[in-house]
Structure formats: structure tokens, C-alpha cells
Design a protein around this motif. Sequence first.
Motif, PDB file in Angstrom:
ATOM      1  N   GLY A   1      19.594  83.409  56.593  1.00  0.00           N
ATOM      2  CA  GLY A   1      20.514  83.199  57.710  1.00  0.00           C
ATOM      3  C   GLY A   1      21.618  82.219  57.392  1.00  0.00           C
ATOM      4  O   GLY A   1      22.440  81.896  58.246  1.00  0.00           O
ATOM      5  N   CYS A   2      21.625  81.730  56.176  1.00  0.00           N
ATOM      6  CA  CYS A   2      22.626  80.760  55.742  1.00  0.00           C
ATOM      7  C   CYS A   2      22.617  80.743  54.219  1.00  0.00           C
ATOM      8  O   CYS A   2      21.789  81.395  53.583  1.00  0.00           O
ATOM      9  N   GLY A   3      23.537  80.014  53.633  1.00  0.00           N
ATOM     10  CA  GLY A   3      23.519  79.860  52.191  1.00  0.00           C
ATOM     11  C   GLY A   3      22.391  78.936  51.766  1.00  0.00           C
ATOM     12  O   GLY A   3      22.016  78.011  52.495  1.00  0.00           O
ATOM     13  N   CYS A   4      21.824  79.179  50.602  1.00  0.00           N
ATOM     14  CA  CYS A   4      20.759  78.328  50.087  1.00  0.00           C
ATOM     15  C   CYS A   4      21.333  76.928  49.837  1.00  0.00           C
ATOM     16  O   CYS A   4      22.366  76.776  49.179  1.00  0.00           O
ATOM     17  N   ASP A   5      20.695  75.899  50.388  1.00  0.00           N
ATOM     18  CA  ASP A   5      21.222  74.542  50.273  1.00  0.00           C
ATOM     19  C   ASP A   5      20.041  73.577  50.271  1.00  0.00           C
ATOM     20  O   ASP A   5      19.556  73.144  51.312  1.00  0.00           O
ATOM     21  N   HIS A   6      19.576  73.238  49.053  1.00  0.00           N
ATOM     22  CA  HIS A   6      18.388  72.390  48.941  1.00  0.00           C
ATOM     23  C   HIS A   6      18.630  70.984  49.482  1.00  0.00           C
ATOM     24  O   HIS A   6      17.719  70.368  50.050  1.00  0.00           O
ATOM     25  N   GLU A   7      19.845  70.488  49.324  1.00  0.00           N
ATOM     26  CA  GLU A   7      20.144  69.135  49.801  1.00  0.00           C
ATOM     27  C   GLU A   7      19.984  69.065  51.324  1.00  0.00           C
ATOM     28  O   GLU A   7      19.396  68.130  51.864  1.00  0.00           O
ATOM     29  N   ARG A   8      20.524  70.072  52.030  1.00  0.00           N
ATOM     30  CA  ARG A   8      20.389  70.090  53.486  1.00  0.00           C
ATOM     31  C   ARG A   8      18.943  70.349  53.900  1.00  0.00           C
ATOM     32  O   ARG A   8      18.489  69.834  54.926  1.00  0.00           O
ATOM     33  N   ALA A   9      18.254  71.167  53.108  1.00  0.00           N
ATOM     34  CA  ALA A   9      16.844  71.421  53.418  1.00  0.00           C
ATOM     35  C   ALA A   9      16.062  70.111  53.402  1.00  0.00           C
ATOM     36  O   ALA A   9      15.311  69.800  54.336  1.00  0.00           O
ATOM     37  N   VAL A  10      16.247  69.331  52.342  1.00  0.00           N
ATOM     38  CA  VAL A  10      15.547  68.056  52.222  1.00  0.00           C
ATOM     39  C   VAL A  10      15.925  67.130  53.372  1.00  0.00           C
ATOM     40  O   VAL A  10      15.071  66.461  53.965  1.00  0.00           O
ATOM     41  N   ALA A  11      17.226  67.099  53.728  1.00  0.00           N
ATOM     42  CA  ALA A  11      17.686  66.234  54.820  1.00  0.00           C
ATOM     43  C   ALA A  11      17.004  66.609  56.136  1.00  0.00           C
ATOM     44  O   ALA A  11      16.601  65.735  56.912  1.00  0.00           O
ATOM     45  N   CYS A  12      16.883  67.906  56.385  1.00  0.00           N
ATOM     46  CA  CYS A  12      16.222  68.355  57.624  1.00  0.00           C
ATOM     47  C   CYS A  12      14.753  67.959  57.631  1.00  0.00           C
ATOM     48  O   CYS A  12      14.235  67.438  58.629  1.00  0.00           O
ATOM     49  N   PHE A  13      14.062  68.195  56.507  1.00  0.00           N
ATOM     50  CA  PHE A  13      12.645  67.836  56.433  1.00  0.00           C
ATOM     51  C   PHE A  13      12.461  66.330  56.604  1.00  0.00           C
ATOM     52  O   PHE A  13      11.531  65.874  57.279  1.00  0.00           O
ATOM     53  N   GLU A  14      13.366  65.539  56.003  1.00  0.00           N
ATOM     54  CA  GLU A  14      13.235  64.084  56.086  1.00  0.00           C
ATOM     55  C   GLU A  14      13.424  63.597  57.527  1.00  0.00           C
ATOM     56  O   GLU A  14      12.702  62.711  57.988  1.00  0.00           O
ATOM     57  N   ARG A  15      14.401  64.161  58.239  1.00  0.00           N
ATOM     58  CA  ARG A  15      14.608  63.763  59.642  1.00  0.00           C
ATOM     59  C   ARG A  15      13.367  64.078  60.476  1.00  0.00           C
ATOM     60  O   ARG A  15      12.936  63.269  61.304  1.00  0.00           O
ATOM     61  N   ALA A  16      12.806  65.262  60.249  1.00  0.00           N
ATOM     62  CA  ALA A  16      11.618  65.646  61.011  1.00  0.00           C
ATOM     63  C   ALA A  16      10.424  64.779  60.625  1.00  0.00           C
ATOM     64  O   ALA A  16       9.630  64.372  61.483  1.00  0.00           O
ATOM     65  N   ALA A  17      10.307  64.468  59.333  1.00  0.00           N
ATOM     66  CA  ALA A  17       9.197  63.632  58.869  1.00  0.00           C
ATOM     67  C   ALA A  17       9.286  62.237  59.463  1.00  0.00           C
ATOM     68  O   ALA A  17       8.283  61.646  59.879  1.00  0.00           O
ATOM     69  N   GLU A  18      10.506  61.676  59.531  1.00  0.00           N
ATOM     70  CA  GLU A  18      10.693  60.353  60.127  1.00  0.00           C
ATOM     71  C   GLU A  18      10.322  60.350  61.602  1.00  0.00           C
ATOM     72  O   GLU A  18       9.923  59.320  62.149  1.00  0.00           O
ATOM     73  N   ALA A  19      10.468  61.518  62.238  1.00  0.00           N
ATOM     74  CA  ALA A  19      10.096  61.638  63.653  1.00  0.00           C
ATOM     75  C   ALA A  19       8.604  61.867  63.826  1.00  0.00           C
ATOM     76  O   ALA A  19       8.129  62.028  64.950  1.00  0.00           O
ATOM     77  N   GLY A  20       7.870  61.921  62.690  1.00  0.00           N
ATOM     78  CA  GLY A  20       6.422  62.045  62.762  1.00  0.00           C
ATOM     79  C   GLY A  20       5.885  63.445  62.608  1.00  0.00           C
ATOM     80  O   GLY A  20       4.695  63.678  62.838  1.00  0.00           O
ATOM     81  N   SER A  21       6.713  64.399  62.190  1.00  0.00           N
ATOM     82  CA  SER A  21       6.252  65.781  62.050  1.00  0.00           C
ATOM     83  C   SER A  21       5.370  65.927  60.811  1.00  0.00           C
ATOM     84  O   SER A  21       5.835  65.757  59.677  1.00  0.00           O
ATOM     85  N   ALA A  22       4.102  66.260  61.039  1.00  0.00           N
ATOM     86  CA  ALA A  22       3.186  66.468  59.918  1.00  0.00           C
ATOM     87  C   ALA A  22       3.615  67.667  59.089  1.00  0.00           C
ATOM     88  O   ALA A  22       3.493  67.667  57.848  1.00  0.00           O
ATOM     89  N   ASN A  23       4.129  68.711  59.751  1.00  0.00           N
ATOM     90  CA  ASN A  23       4.587  69.904  59.036  1.00  0.00           C
ATOM     91  C   ASN A  23       5.702  69.542  58.058  1.00  0.00           C
ATOM     92  O   ASN A  23       5.719  69.980  56.903  1.00  0.00           O
ATOM     93  N   ALA A  24       6.666  68.715  58.543  1.00  0.00           N
ATOM     94  CA  ALA A  24       7.774  68.320  57.679  1.00  0.00           C
ATOM     95  C   ALA A  24       7.278  67.455  56.526  1.00  0.00           C
ATOM     96  O   ALA A  24       7.752  67.581  55.384  1.00  0.00           O
ATOM     97  N   GLN A  25       6.333  66.568  56.795  1.00  0.00           N
ATOM     98  CA  GLN A  25       5.784  65.720  55.731  1.00  0.00           C
ATOM     99  C   GLN A  25       5.109  66.579  54.666  1.00  0.00           C
ATOM    100  O   GLN A  25       5.275  66.344  53.460  1.00  0.00           O
TER     101      GLN A  25
END
Length: 738
Positions: A554-578
Motif C-alpha cells: 500500500g506504499c513504497g517499502c521504507d525500512h526507516e519509517r517502519a522502524v520509526a512507527c514500531f519505535e513510537r508504538a513500543a514507547e507507548a507500551g505496545s508489546a506487539n511493536a516491541q
Amino acid sequence: MIYRCGNGDCGYISEEAAVRCPSCGGVLAACAEDALSGDDWTRLGIRHLREKTGDGARRAYECLQRAAMGGSAWGVSNLGWCLETGTGTAADPRQAIWLYRQAAELGYHPAFASLGYCYENGIGTAVDEEEAAACYREGAEHGDARAQCLLGICCQEGKGMPRDPRQAVFWYGHSARNGNLDGMLRLAWCLENGVGAAADPAQALVWYEKAAAAGSPFAQRCAGINCRFGECGAKKDAGEAKAWFTRAAEQGDVPAMYQLGMMYWRGELPGGTAEAVPWFRKAAEAGNPGAMFRLAYALHTGDGVSRDLDAAVSWYRRAAAAGHRDAQFNLAVCYDTGVGVETDPETAVHWYRRAAKQGSAEAMNNLGLCYRKGRGVPKNEEKAVELFRQSVRAGNTRALHSLALCCLHGIGTDCDCEQAAALLRQAYEKGETVAASTLGWCYENGKGVPQDYEQAIEWYRIAAQAGDTEGMYRLGWRLEHRNDPAQDEANEWYQRAAEMGDARAQYCMGYNLTHGVGVDADPKAGFDWYARAARQAYPPALCSLGWMYQHGLGCGCDHERAVACFERAAEAGSANAQNCLGELYRTGDGVPQDYGRAMTYYRQAAEQDDCCAVYNIGMLYEHGWGVPADEKEALVWYERAARLGSAAAAWAVGRYYEAGVYLPRNGRRALSLYRESAARGAGEGMYQLACCYAAGRLTARSLRQARLWCRRAVEAHPDAPVDAQARALLEELERADG
């Protein structure tokens, strides 16, 4: 030069040259000062005070001095007023009293009212209410309208004499009939409210209208109120009310300006809020707190005026400082939610507390929420419950819902689900539709009521149809997950809630569009919904958005943005993102491979009992990735993951049983775990079961079953590591079959 009207009945006198008298049109003629009487000098002095020409106050004082020297008792009394008030000369209240007494002795009866006023208020002498009342009575009995009104006030309030409302009405009546505006208004009020006389709204209206016609802005405002609300026997007439309010407002009566604004704002006059705002602004700038609040609200909502949050907060602040309760509450909400100002929970609490002290039920409820969440104050759930109860007693229906949630979850009080359900019904019956959604949740989960999914759906539907996004989302979820899913309707409710900003519904829309659940698959549209939910920092959406960026779906492959999204969710306490971050660092997908960081993220997720992360820790120990290889420790983690529901972990534990490593060898148990793993969708379990059937290991040989599970593994996990093994085995089986 002094000019006097030739008409002896007129009495006009001025120091300004003119041909004709502005009062009667008579001829003005020059007049020598020596020809002026004491009363002439008084008239001239009063004219200077009224016209305020040049240094009028000083000249008025000089004229009144000449009047006093000319023997005018009227002039003596007015000279006393100049000395009392410091008009045209330095104030000298003691001298003023002496002059008032002299004027009274000379037969100028209005001087008794001025003298009494000084005694009543301690001007130039000690306060002496009895002497004040005696002076008022002397003037009143000689027919002075002001003294009659002031004597009436003494009778009504018991100043200098016993309280006597009937005598008050008697003297107000004399004062009113002698043309005193204050007397007319006080008489009207007594007749309206039955104080000192039988209530007589019709007669009260007569006196209000007489005072209004005589130019009293207060009376004009009262007449406007009578016409607006049909009080005192007046006919309800918006046009007539507007006329009276306008006359009062033009004389600077601030409450009348506010009343005009309210008539436009409530639709009683054509023009609506756009016409109301100018009146609110005039009254607000003149210091009216109610007008400040209304102006702030209009600026806040953009109703009738361009939206201006900075100005709205400024006016809320001024009205709140002036003690306006609703302004204090709205200002608190602005600081609580960051509308027009930076979010400031402590300041929000300050204004909630000020409004609550004035009886704002809404403020009590919101202050309770602050205590419940520890927002702006130390967390105190018991205090929160106390405030919710106070708010309920003050009539706030939203507080019923807040209190119900506390009872439902045992927050600050004993858990009492039945009481919670009763409170929710009460809140709903009083119009709080959000309670319907929570009551639906109670039916869905059997809390305080028998579990009943259909009842849950009905309550969710009630809330949803009333515009509650919580109800819309929950209705969609329940319709999607019931035994006979109504996916189309579920998606409709998800979309409605999503378009109204509900992050959970936006996430569901993203998921269903991405995976084609009830709709044609559209990863691009799914990505857009995930992005909208992610902008609200909703952790599941951030995880899914990261996954979309990681795989270019649904978008261009972008590992940097992927990591940024996971990190934001992980900081919010998301076990899935961690766990996802752990996977990225374990595999080196878009980031440098780092088993240590992978273990850190896996452990964070494992602390929340994320079964995938617990399984992945076992895998690190089994293979010695970033830690010394330790199959026994790996088994501990695999068993824990299996208990938490990991299908892959069931396969892993099965291998230990089959091999007899750190567990007793048990082929039947191993096969059972492989089947459990495969049935729950784990590719490793499917492949292992296929191998067992292909080789006749742990079970009877069955190439058909082997091919079946191989195909399922390939179809279910085309990109998984096990995919290549399953394909190779499937090709081998098909060659053997051929």
C-alpha cells in the motif's frame, strides 16, 4: 457676558451668545451680572455642570458661590454638593454638611435628603442612621421626592428605625407620584413581589413603564425583561423588548446590551449569533462577565464570528477571573485539552476546582476524572469517586456514567457490577447515550447482567444511532465477531466511527481493507486508514503502519519509517511493536543485525506476556543467537509461550518430547502438539506434521495427509523460512506420487 431669555416663564440663562432661546424659542438678551438673582446664579451654575463647557466645574462652583451670597437656598444646597463631591474645588465634606443645614433652614427642603445622605454614609460626620432617617422624614413630609424615596429605603431595610415594609411602600408611592425615578422603580418592585403590599403585577408594570418613559435605563431594561418573558402582566413581545433594551443600551446600560445579545443568540430576534456577537462584545468590553463568556464561546465555536481560539481563551480567562462559573469550567477544559493554549493539567485542575466550588456539576465530574487519572493532581481514586457522587447529587448525568465505570472496575470503591449496571440504566434514561455503549459492554461480558450478545448489540446500536463513536465501534466489532458475522454492516459502522475520528475504528478499516475482510482488498486505502489512526498515536495502527512500510504494502517499502512507527508504538507500551522491533534487529531487516537489542525488545514484550516474544526468546537460546546456546533454557521459554497460546511454541515443545531432550520421550504427546500447532496455523507445525505423515513417524504413513499439510504450510506462509522446506517436500511427494 450673560444672556437671559425674555420669556419670564422660561428662566433660561447662559454665558453663550445666541439669538434665540434653545428651550422656548424666545429672544435672548444681554444681562448685567448685577441684575442676576441668587437663583439665576444657581441656574447658570447648574447649566455649567450639565453642559461641561470649558472648565465648567470650576465656573459652576464660582456661580454657586455667587448664588449663595445672593441668598439662594437652592444655590447654597448645590454649593454643598460641590464641596461634598470635590466638584470645581477641593472636597470639604464638613463644610458641605453645614451648607446643607443652612439651605434646609432657609426653606430648601431637598437639602434634607442631602444632609441625611451624609449622616447615613458618614460623609463629613460620623455615621448616624437615626439622624439620617430624621432628615429624610423632614424632607419627605415637606414633599421632597428624593427624601421620600430614601425614607422608604430606611423603612424597608430598618435603617434608623424599625423595619416597616408597608411604610416603605407608602413613601415609595409618594416619591413615585412626585416623579422620582428610583421611587417609581422601588414601588414597582414591591408591587411585583408583594413586599409591603399585595402583589399587583399590572400596577407594577405601570410604574416600570413610567420610569422607563421618563428615561431611566434601569427601568427601560426592566420593561424589556417584562416584555421578553411576559412578566408583571406584560404581553410577551420580542419587538417591544428589543426597543426597550435598545433605549437602555444607548444610555450605556451594560446588562441591557447583554440582554439584546441573548435575544439574538436564542433566536428570539432575527439575525442569530452574528447579530448577538456585537452586543456581547460591547457588554464584555464594559465588564459584563456573562457577555465575556458568550463572546468567548462564540469565538471558540466560530458561531456568528470567525473562529479565534486565542481570543476565546482570553475572554474565558477574563470572565473566569470575574467569577463566572461556566467560563471557569470552559477555561479549564481548554487547558485540559490544549484548545487555544498549551495543555496544562495543573491549571485545568485549578479552574475545575474554582468552578466546582461554585456548584458546577460538570466541573465536579471533570475534576473527578483528573483525580482518577492522576492528571494535574496526585492520583486519588477515592477522591475521584467522592467527586463523581457530588456531581451526581448536583444533577450531572455524565457523572452517573463516571461513577458506574468505577463500580464496574472497582476503581476507588468496591467492585459492584450490578450497581454499575443500574447506574448506567439511570444515566441512559436521563439522556446520557454514552451509557448505552457501556451497558452494551456489560451484556457482552456478563458484568452485572446475564451475558447476552444480542442485547449487547441492541445497546451498542442505540448508542451508535445517537452518534456515539464508542457505540459505533463496538457495534461493528460485535457484528463482525458474532457466530453469523454481519460483515457489511460491521464495516459500515466502522467507517462511520472512523470518519468521526475514532482511532480504533480507523484501525479496523485499515485492517479489513488491507486483508479484504468483507470488502475487496485495497492495501492503499488500508494504509491511509492506518495512517489516520497512527496520527492519533494509536499503538496497533502504528504497528500495522510499520508492517506496511516494512513490506511495501500500500506504499513504497521504507525500512526507516517502519522502524520509526514500531519505535513510537513500543514507547507507548505496545508489546506487539516491541516484538516486531526485536524481529527486525534479530534478522537485520532494515537495521543492523543486533541480537542484544533484539533480546532487549523481546524481553520488554515478554514482560507483558506477549506469546510471540516469549517464543522468540526461546529461539535465541536454542540457536545461541546473542546468548550462549542453552536448549534447557530455551525449553523453559517455549513452554511458557505455549501456555500463553503460541502455536509455534507448541511445535517447539513437541520436538523436545519427540527427541526426549530435557523431557521424557513421548511420541504421542509430540504428535498431539504438532497437530495442535498445525491446527492453529503455525507453518512449522504444518511442516512437521507433513514430515510425520510422509515418513510414517509417530503415526501411520499417509502421503495424502503429507501433501495436504505441505500445501497448507505453503499457502499460509509463502514468505516464511519454513516455506522452502515445505515446497521441497511437496515436490518430492508429488514426484513419488507420479
